[in-house]
Write a protein that holds these residues in place. Structure first.
Motif, PDB file in Angstrom:
ATOM      1  N   GLU A  64       9.822  -4.822   7.226  1.00  4.09           N
ATOM      2  CA  GLU A  64       8.895  -5.661   7.980  1.00  4.09           C
ATOM      3  C   GLU A  64       9.363  -5.704   9.421  1.00  4.09           C
ATOM      4  O   GLU A  64      10.521  -6.009   9.704  1.00  4.09           O
ATOM      5  N   ARG A  91       3.853  -4.887  13.539  1.00  2.31           N
ATOM      6  CA  ARG A  91       2.924  -5.768  14.238  1.00  2.31           C
ATOM      7  C   ARG A  91       3.467  -6.032  15.631  1.00  2.31           C
ATOM      8  O   ARG A  91       4.672  -6.226  15.800  1.00  2.31           O
ATOM      9  N   LEU A 201      -2.444  -6.227   2.609  1.00  2.00           N
ATOM     10  CA  LEU A 201      -1.865  -6.993   3.712  1.00  2.00           C
ATOM     11  C   LEU A 201      -0.690  -6.284   4.359  1.00  2.00           C
ATOM     12  O   LEU A 201      -0.165  -6.728   5.379  1.00  2.00           O
ATOM     13  N   VAL A 203       2.491  -5.766   3.231  1.00  4.74           N
ATOM     14  CA  VAL A 203       3.766  -6.461   3.097  1.00  4.74           C
ATOM     15  C   VAL A 203       4.442  -5.998   1.812  1.00  4.74           C
ATOM     16  O   VAL A 203       3.859  -5.282   1.002  1.00  4.74           O
ATOM     17  N   GLN A 208       6.020 -12.808   1.931  1.00  2.29           N
ATOM     18  CA  GLN A 208       5.438 -12.207   3.129  1.00  2.29           C
ATOM     19  C   GLN A 208       3.917 -12.222   3.059  1.00  2.29           C
ATOM     20  O   GLN A 208       3.235 -12.412   4.077  1.00  2.29           O
ATOM     21  N   ARG A 212       1.465 -13.750   5.846  1.00  2.00           N
ATOM     22  CA  ARG A 212       0.430 -12.910   6.465  1.00  2.00           C
ATOM     23  C   ARG A 212      -0.959 -13.519   6.244  1.00  2.00           C
ATOM     24  O   ARG A 212      -1.809 -13.496   7.137  1.00  2.00           O
ATOM     25  N   GLU A 215      -1.520 -16.208   8.691  1.00  2.00           N
ATOM     26  CA  GLU A 215      -1.792 -15.664  10.016  1.00  2.00           C
ATOM     27  C   GLU A 215      -3.243 -15.217  10.142  1.00  2.00           C
ATOM     28  O   GLU A 215      -3.873 -15.356  11.186  1.00  2.00           O
TER      29      GLU A 215
END
Length: 228
Positions: A64, A91, A201, A203, A208, A212, A215
């Motif tokens: 990640e 990201r 997603l 992850v 996680q 996510r 978010e």
């Protein structure tokens, strides 16, 4: 110049780009690390650091990766130019909030670099209280930073209706058996949907996935499933 001295949880390291990133390789020695990084303001160094982090991501040594780019002059190029692959799992967000250049690994150790050319210093920080402070600072700035591509809505519409129900149930902390019983589905079906959620997603863990989903706004009241 290698590690110089350890003093109260700090190890002096070479601030030079290649040597600094070699220290990162030493921290990410296994696989599946979670890394938060503030990229340098200088475009050439930002590209160098970003390239090193993406190589570790592609080889699964990083699972990640969150990249925070401070606002740079136009000559530095757009932040999205640092991650040329649109399918990259990293990201990246942009902020105008001042924040030190830092790389945090698994919330347990950090590389920090500061100063200007000719008078730069870098340290490996392994003092728990200091690392926690750096992590809290990064997380606080990350929450208010702007996603490079704007809010990512794509994954929300790729989840099936069944996966939406499982996503909400995953966040309750119930066991798979209890969660499947609550949804009146088999444990096998529940786990299949959970695997779908992680894939969509981008992850690698259910924790996680919950972060996510928050978010993306998938767990807000009224978010009931894919658009029709």
């Amino acid at each position: 110049m290698t590690a110089a001295a350890v003093n109260a949880g700090f190890t002096g390291i070479d601030p030079d780009g290649p040597a600094f990133l070699a220290s990162l390789g030493g921290l990410v020695a296994g696989s599946g690390a979670a890394v938060d990084a503030v990229l340098p303001g200088r475009p050439a160094e930002a590209r160098q650091m970003c390239g090193a982090l993406l190589r570790l991501l592609r080889t699964d040594r990083i699972a990640e990766l969150r990249l925070l780019r401070t606002t740079a002059p136009p000559a530095g190029g757009a932040a999205r130019d640092l991650v040329p692959d649109p399918d990259c799992a990293a990201r990246i967000r942009v902020t105008d909030t001042p924040i030190p250049e830092v790389i945090i690994v698994n919330g347990r150790a950090a590389l920090v670099r500061c100063g200007v050319a000719g008078a730069r210093r870098a340290s490996l920080v392994h003092a728990p209280d200091v690392v926690r402070t750096l992590q809290a600072l990064f997380s606080g700035v990350w929450r208010t930073a702007v996603p490079v591509e704007g809010p990512r809505q794509g994954p929300a519409f790729e989840l099936s209706e069944g996966a939406y129900r499982v996503l909400r149930q995953m966040c309750t902390g119930d066991t798979d058996t209890a969660a499947a019983r609550e949804l009146s589905i088999s444990v096998r079906t529940y786990r299949r949907h959970a695997a779908e959620i992680l894939r969509v997603l981008g992850v690698t863990s259910r924790f996680q996935a919950g972060v996510r989903a928050m978010e993306l706004g998938l767990l807000k009241s009224g978010t009931g499933g894919p658009a029709h």
